[in-house]
Design an enzyme around this catalytic site. Structure first.
Site, mmCIF file in Angstrom:
data_model
loop_
_atom_site.group_PDB
_atom_site.id
_atom_site.type_symbol
_atom_site.label_atom_id
_atom_site.label_comp_id
_atom_site.label_asym_id
_atom_site.label_seq_id
_atom_site.Cartn_x
_atom_site.Cartn_y
_atom_site.Cartn_z
ATOM 1 N N CYS A 384 0.706 -1.251 0.114
ATOM 2 C CA CYS A 384 -0.162 0.275 0.225
ATOM 3 C C CYS A 384 1.002 1.161 0.153
ATOM 4 O O CYS A 384 1.517 1.497 -1.077
ATOM 5 C CB CYS A 384 -1.006 -0.274 1.327
ATOM 6 S SG CYS A 384 -2.726 0.855 1.101
ATOM 7 N N HIS A 510 -3.563 -4.977 0.485
ATOM 8 C CA HIS A 510 -3.009 -5.703 1.441
ATOM 9 C C HIS A 510 -3.490 -6.851 1.453
ATOM 10 O O HIS A 510 -3.739 -7.554 2.314
ATOM 11 C CB HIS A 510 -3.826 -5.314 2.864
ATOM 12 C CG HIS A 510 -3.973 -3.775 3.223
ATOM 13 N ND1 HIS A 510 -2.529 -3.323 3.496
ATOM 14 C CD2 HIS A 510 -4.078 -2.973 2.373
ATOM 15 C CE1 HIS A 510 -2.949 -1.841 4.026
ATOM 16 N NE2 HIS A 510 -4.111 -1.225 3.162
ATOM 17 N N GLU A 512 -1.554 -9.377 3.523
ATOM 18 C CA GLU A 512 -1.605 -9.626 4.821
ATOM 19 C C GLU A 512 -2.682 -9.967 5.470
ATOM 20 O O GLU A 512 -2.865 -10.363 6.184
ATOM 21 C CB GLU A 512 -0.198 -8.399 5.368
ATOM 22 C CG GLU A 512 -1.098 -7.171 6.428
ATOM 23 C CD GLU A 512 -1.720 -6.299 5.562
ATOM 24 O OE1 GLU A 512 -0.548 -6.371 3.941
ATOM 25 O OE2 GLU A 512 -1.299 -5.072 5.435
#
Ligand code: GLN
Length: 555
Positions: A384, A510, A512
């Site tokens: 990001c 994202h 993650e």
């Protein structure tokens, strides 16, 4: 249709005892026994959601597929259960009040005085049962944030009391998580705080069914009996939760303590076969027996607080286990990086990850670190804001656009390579208004990203207002920094890859947030591999002069 069973997890004595991990571990065991389980978190603060909170307050903001900005505990739920959560899985006091007040303004309660009881508690109960009423779950676990006795959590405990009464004790149970502290001077584990905390719950009308006791030392049978007797629960309902090396050990520790069996017995549900945790155990086995080690620099501005990058940290645990590699995450504060120390700070690392974030603080350090990684073939992963900084760095140092910036930091830049998305420009409200949630991205074939995902169509979660300015795309492409992932609807750039570099990838989304024990995220897995290669490569390079020296000596 069989009725959904409800399990409430409350906390006593102290905060930070790990209700989220206990809830996720219990859910994992029940899921491994074949039950359909979900977990919900009730947060007693007034913010409508944690999206407007600084990460220093409550750690990272976790985003679900449906674009809800939620508490980081939902990340644990997903990582343990490998099932997506949604807006319904996180409710705050702010959201409850907002709904009730909106209804009041609409005239729904016309003529009535709107009160905590019954209006707020009714709304809490509605939110709790919303998940159960979908028919998708056999069991809903609801974690009540905060500590029993807090003013803020009173309406939640009252709602639990009412639900227990309405649904009955075999459909609704309460697990109270407490602390049994060890007094060094007395060389003794102390049960009194637990007794008091149960008393507190009783004063609010709730008798817990099970006590999970956090402790640094094993609890003797005698001590368990004492707690059971004074807290009015069965002896097998006093469960030891000893400090664990890893959060991923907790499901197995809870299994050993029969937490799942005790819960099922109280809910009058079948126990059936033992839970199948083979995959989980394999993961743990690899995690605990690494054959290699790498050092990754985590560069961000909230690094003092480990919870601020929780999902990134956990993604490395998953990716490390796949590669049987211990990932040593070195936190580097981006505000501390400067021209003089950058090579010293990053020189010994095998890769860097530049973290997401907002605002200007620490941006220059991130850009310097990225320049170092690009020029020194050090594996780089930008997430990001991390990607956005890589775009600024490339524009300045490769394309020669010295003033290039993101308009988030410099609204007057001559070269806005990262700019606010068109649809964001009219928005004035801050809460819940970013580009949020799961979106499609199409990957170009034969790119590193494609080879990682093994798919041309992927879905990833977003949380941002700024984007790569496509006006500059051809200049980037011509110079070897290519857009390899694009959103098919909006044409927004989602993934950038540097061609002449061992591993230099930035993503606007994202990744993650989607890494789980069962499904470690492919980009993290590949990044760890790239860092391992970098480490081996460097080790070889270092050994060459030695050999040369030997040869010279022999001659
Ligand atoms: N601040 C940037 C944006 O809003 C990046 C956001 C992030 O890193 N999550 O676009």
């Amino acid at each position: 249709m069989a009725t959904t069973k409800y399990i409430f997890v409350t906390g006593g004595v102290s905060s930070s005892l790990g209700k989220g991990i206990i809830s996720a571990s219990l859910a994992k065991l029940l899921q491994a026994r074949g039950f359909r389980v979900t977990i919900q978190k009730m947060d007693p603060y007034i913010n409508v959601d944690p999206g407007t909170l600084n990460p220093y307050e409550h750690g990272e903001c976790y985003v679900t597929d449906d674009g809800a900005e939620t508490d980081l505990d939902l990340g644990h739920y997903e990582r343990f259960l490998n099932k997506p959560t949604s807006q319904a899985n996180n409710v705050t006091t702010g959201r409850i009040y907002l709904d009730v007040i909106t209804k009041e303004r609409e005239g729904v309660f016309l003529g009535k005085t709107v009160q905590v009881i019954p209006h707020i508690t009714d709304e809490i109960k509605r939110r709790i049962q919303m998940l159960g009423n979908t028919g998708e779950f056999d069991i809903v676990i609801t974690e009540i944030g905060g500590t029993v006795g807090d003013i803020e959590s009173l309406p939640y405990i009252e709602s639990v009391r009412q639900l227990k009464w309405e649904l009955g004790n075999t459909n609704c149970i309460v697990i109270h998580l407490t602390l049994i502290p060890y007094l060094k001077s007395a060389k003794e584990l102390k049960t009194k705080p637990t007794q008091h905390s149960v008393k507190e719950l009783l004063e609010e009308g709730v008798q817990p069914d099970i006590l999970v006791c956090r402790t640094e030392y094993h609890l003797s049978q005698e001590l368990k009996r004492k707690v059971a007797q004074f807290c009015n629960v069965t002896v097998n309902a006093v469960v030891e939760s000893i400090d664990a090396e890893s959060i991923y050990d907790v499901p197995l520790l809870m299994l050993k303590e029969n937490l799942d069996r005790t819960v099922l017995a109280k809910l009058k549900m079948r126990t059936g076969d033992e839970p199948n945790l083979d995959k989980w155990k394999e993961f743990l086995g690899r995690l605990k027996n690494p054959t290699s080690e790498i050092k990754i620099g985590l560069i961000g501005k909230y690094v003092e607080l480990t919870d601020a990058y929780k999902s990134i940290r956990e993604s490395f645990v998953h990716a490390g286990s796949v590669n049987e590699c211990h990932v040593d995450l070195i936190s580097i504060h981006s505000e501390h990086i400067n021209e003089q120390n950058v090579s010293h700070l990053l020189g010994g690392l095998d890769g860097i990850l530049v973290a997401p974030g907002f605002g200007a603080r620490g941006i220059d350090g991130k850009i310097l670190a990225i320049k170092y990684a690009r020029e020194n073939n050090l594996p780089f992963f930008g997430i990001c804001l991390g990607l956005q900084c890589a775009l600024v760095e490339f524009a300045r140092n490769v394309l020669g656009l010295k003033d290039a910036h993101t308009t988030e930091v410099n609204p007057d830049t001559a070269d806005p390579v990262v700019d606010m998305m068109e649809e964001q420009k009219k928005i004035v409200m801050k809460g819940g208004t970013m580009r949020l949630g799961s979106m499609e991205c199409n990957l170009k074939k034969n790119t590193k990203a494609f080879l990682a995902y093994h798919s041309a169509v992927i879905f990833e979660r977003h949380r941002h207002r700024y984007e790569f300015n496509n006006k500059y795309l051809s200049a980037f492409e011509e110079n070897g920094f290519s857009a390899v992932g694009i959103n098919p609807e909006s044409n927004l750039v989602e993934v950038m890859e540097l061609k002449k570099h061992p591993w230099f990838i930035g993503v606007q989304y994202h990744p993650e947030l989607k890494s789980t024990v069962d499904n470690p995220h492919p980009l993290f897995v590949k990044f760890v591999q790239a860092a391992l290669e970098e480490r081996n490569h460097r080790a070889q390079k270092q050994s060459v002069p030695m050999e040369e020296k030997d040869t010279v000596y022999v001659e």
